[in-house]
Motif scaffolding. Sequence first.
Motif, mmCIF file in Angstrom:
data_model
loop_
_atom_site.group_PDB
_atom_site.id
_atom_site.type_symbol
_atom_site.label_atom_id
_atom_site.label_comp_id
_atom_site.label_asym_id
_atom_site.label_seq_id
_atom_site.Cartn_x
_atom_site.Cartn_y
_atom_site.Cartn_z
ATOM 1 N N ASN A 1 -47.412 21.698 -30.374
ATOM 2 C CA ASN A 1 -48.796 22.130 -30.223
ATOM 3 C C ASN A 1 -49.482 21.305 -29.149
ATOM 4 O O ASN A 1 -49.095 20.158 -28.890
ATOM 5 N N ASP A 2 -50.524 21.861 -28.547
ATOM 6 C CA ASP A 2 -51.301 21.127 -27.545
ATOM 7 C C ASP A 2 -52.230 20.110 -28.180
ATOM 8 O O ASP A 2 -52.690 19.179 -27.515
ATOM 9 N N ARG A 3 -52.537 20.278 -29.449
ATOM 10 C CA ARG A 3 -53.533 19.439 -30.107
ATOM 11 C C ARG A 3 -53.162 19.227 -31.576
ATOM 12 O O ARG A 3 -52.680 20.135 -32.250
ATOM 13 N N PHE A 4 -53.432 18.008 -32.059
ATOM 14 C CA PHE A 4 -53.221 17.649 -33.463
ATOM 15 C C PHE A 4 -54.491 16.959 -33.953
ATOM 16 O O PHE A 4 -54.707 15.780 -33.664
ATOM 17 N N ASP A 5 -55.333 17.690 -34.664
ATOM 18 C CA ASP A 5 -56.558 17.111 -35.204
ATOM 19 C C ASP A 5 -56.277 16.466 -36.553
ATOM 20 O O ASP A 5 -55.551 17.017 -37.380
ATOM 21 N N GLY A 6 -56.853 15.287 -36.766
ATOM 22 C CA GLY A 6 -56.680 14.584 -38.029
ATOM 23 C C GLY A 6 -55.370 13.829 -38.145
ATOM 24 O O GLY A 6 -55.040 13.335 -39.224
ATOM 25 N N MET A 7 -54.624 13.727 -37.049
ATOM 26 C CA MET A 7 -53.346 13.013 -37.053
ATOM 27 C C MET A 7 -53.313 11.997 -35.926
ATOM 28 O O MET A 7 -53.785 12.276 -34.830
ATOM 29 N N ALA A 8 -52.734 10.834 -36.205
ATOM 30 C CA ALA A 8 -52.489 9.831 -35.177
ATOM 31 C C ALA A 8 -51.087 10.073 -34.602
ATOM 32 O O ALA A 8 -50.266 10.756 -35.223
ATOM 33 N N VAL A 9 -50.811 9.515 -33.440
ATOM 34 C CA VAL A 9 -49.497 9.678 -32.811
ATOM 35 C C VAL A 9 -48.379 9.303 -33.768
ATOM 36 O O VAL A 9 -47.379 10.006 -33.890
ATOM 37 N N LYS A 10 -48.561 8.209 -34.483
ATOM 38 C CA LYS A 10 -47.498 7.725 -35.381
ATOM 39 C C LYS A 10 -47.195 8.681 -36.519
ATOM 40 O O LYS A 10 -46.154 8.588 -37.153
ATOM 41 N N ASP A 11 -48.086 9.643 -36.772
ATOM 42 C CA ASP A 11 -47.916 10.589 -37.872
ATOM 43 C C ASP A 11 -47.338 11.934 -37.445
ATOM 44 O O ASP A 11 -47.195 12.834 -38.274
#
Length: 68
Positions: A8-18
């Motif tokens: 996905n182009d975007r991950f809201d509510g998630m940090a890179v490590k997750d």
Amino acid sequence: MSCCTELNDRFDGMAVKDIPGLHSNLEEVATDFKNWVTTFKCTNCGQIWIEQYKGKGHGDVPEVYKQK
């Protein structure tokens, strides 16, 4: 085809490590501690990713997105 094009182009509510399949391929290239923004680069395809935290309610919520 690069590895990041499959994500996905975007991950809201998630940090890179997750984010499975992403965090292990990124290296940190810059951090703006004042604004809570970190820039990463994919070691496989070179895609730039931005992780930032936004103040919402009683805490800070991460968002991760591809730099266009």
